[in-house]
Scaffold this active site. Sequence first.
Site, PDB file in Angstrom:
ATOM      1  N   GLU A  67      32.584  27.862  52.091  1.00 37.08           N
ATOM      2  CA  GLU A  67      33.115  27.004  51.020  1.00 37.08           C
ATOM      3  C   GLU A  67      33.895  25.829  51.590  1.00 37.08           C
ATOM      4  OE1 GLU A  67      33.425  25.926  48.150  1.00 37.08           O
ATOM      5  OE2 GLU A  67      32.775  27.413  46.684  1.00 37.08           O
ATOM      6  N   ARG A  95      42.940  35.350  43.334  1.00 37.66           N
ATOM      7  CA  ARG A  95      43.153  34.573  44.546  1.00 37.66           C
ATOM      8  C   ARG A  95      42.912  33.098  44.241  1.00 37.66           C
ATOM      9  NH1 ARG A  95      38.236  32.738  46.216  1.00 37.66           N
ATOM     10  NH2 ARG A  95      36.356  34.014  45.931  1.00 37.66           N
ATOM     11  N   ASN A 106      40.849  29.566  44.788  1.00 35.15           N
ATOM     12  CA  ASN A 106      39.463  29.204  45.040  1.00 35.15           C
ATOM     13  C   ASN A 106      39.432  27.747  45.504  1.00 35.15           C
ATOM     14  OD1 ASN A 106      36.786  30.175  45.191  1.00 35.15           O
ATOM     15  ND2 ASN A 106      36.245  29.051  43.344  1.00 35.15           N
ATOM     16  N   ASN A 165      36.742  25.932  40.052  1.00 31.37           N
ATOM     17  CA  ASN A 165      35.856  25.554  41.147  1.00 31.37           C
ATOM     18  C   ASN A 165      35.906  24.054  41.401  1.00 31.37           C
ATOM     19  OD1 ASN A 165      34.057  26.445  43.216  1.00 31.37           O
ATOM     20  ND2 ASN A 165      33.254  27.971  41.800  1.00 31.37           N
ATOM     21  N   ASP A 180      29.160  25.181  41.010  1.00 34.74           N
ATOM     22  CA  ASP A 180      30.150  25.681  41.968  1.00 34.74           C
ATOM     23  C   ASP A 180      30.966  24.508  42.517  1.00 34.74           C
ATOM     24  OD1 ASP A 180      31.441  27.044  44.194  1.00 34.74           O
ATOM     25  OD2 ASP A 180      29.887  28.551  44.116  1.00 34.74           O
TER      26      ASP A 180
END
Length: 296
Positions: free
Chosen positions: A19, A107, A109, A158, A207
């Site tokens: 990522e 958490r 991102n 995201n 995403d």
Amino acid sequence: MSYDINLELWDERACHVGEGPVAIGPGNSEVLWVDIYGKKVHRRNLETGKTSSYEMPEEVSFVIPAVDGSELLGTANGPVRRLPDGSIVKLPTRFDADGVDASFPNRWNDAKVAPDGHLFLGSMPYDWAQSPNACGLYRLDKTGRELTRVLDGVWLSNGLAWSKDGKTMFYIDTMAKSIDTFDYADGQLSNRKVRWRITDDSQGLPDGMCIDAEDGIWVAFWSGSCLRRFDKDFNITDVIQMPVPMVTSCAFVGPNFGQMVITSAHDGVANPGKDWGKTYICTPKVPGVAPTLFPN
């Protein structure tokens, strides 16, 4: 929507969830990205091919370079700042912003620095099916001292990007299956609009994203095996078909930001494909723009 982009496998390290790539340094050739569940920050130089990695004690969801050479890391219970000597400095946490711990495991991102220097960072539950719309989007002010929750009702925060004039923020809540915009000014968000929404689950889930020099946004599609480019009117102008299903994010790199690095995931599935989770590179027809570094 078909042209030669010279898509190639660029880095062989298979990430559980790769990522957040970002390019810094001379020639924009030092590329950083994370393997979230591998708890690692990877680096690779576009010119020399030199690679390195370091590991954190917990999952790390983003790496944001700062102007002083440090890196802001989205560790699960952070964020934290990693200094060039490897030492760690704590930053305000979700508890500091909310005054209470969430009732479910969650958490950080994706994250990006806005043109005016504020860092926007979003949260998500560990279990996608758990606690819908219970996470948020936060703003770490440009001094790094104050973390504020700026958006409620988020399921899986995201992709983020800003228009060239800095007045529009693009935003993805993956499980809302849409790409939205906000009016943006001085760290404040207003006038949220849904600009595009998937019409068929075979399109995958939106995403991570990046933006090019023409304000076209490139969006990675998890379980969609592609990236799609949207113009200012949210028409799809280009599609990059990927040889892996779980495409996670993208960033422009190299001289004049003429190339794009694309991350992917294998997500711990049994018997993943040979190249799932690896990182790719290509040459879109429109170059990108420089990322904003965290200013302090």
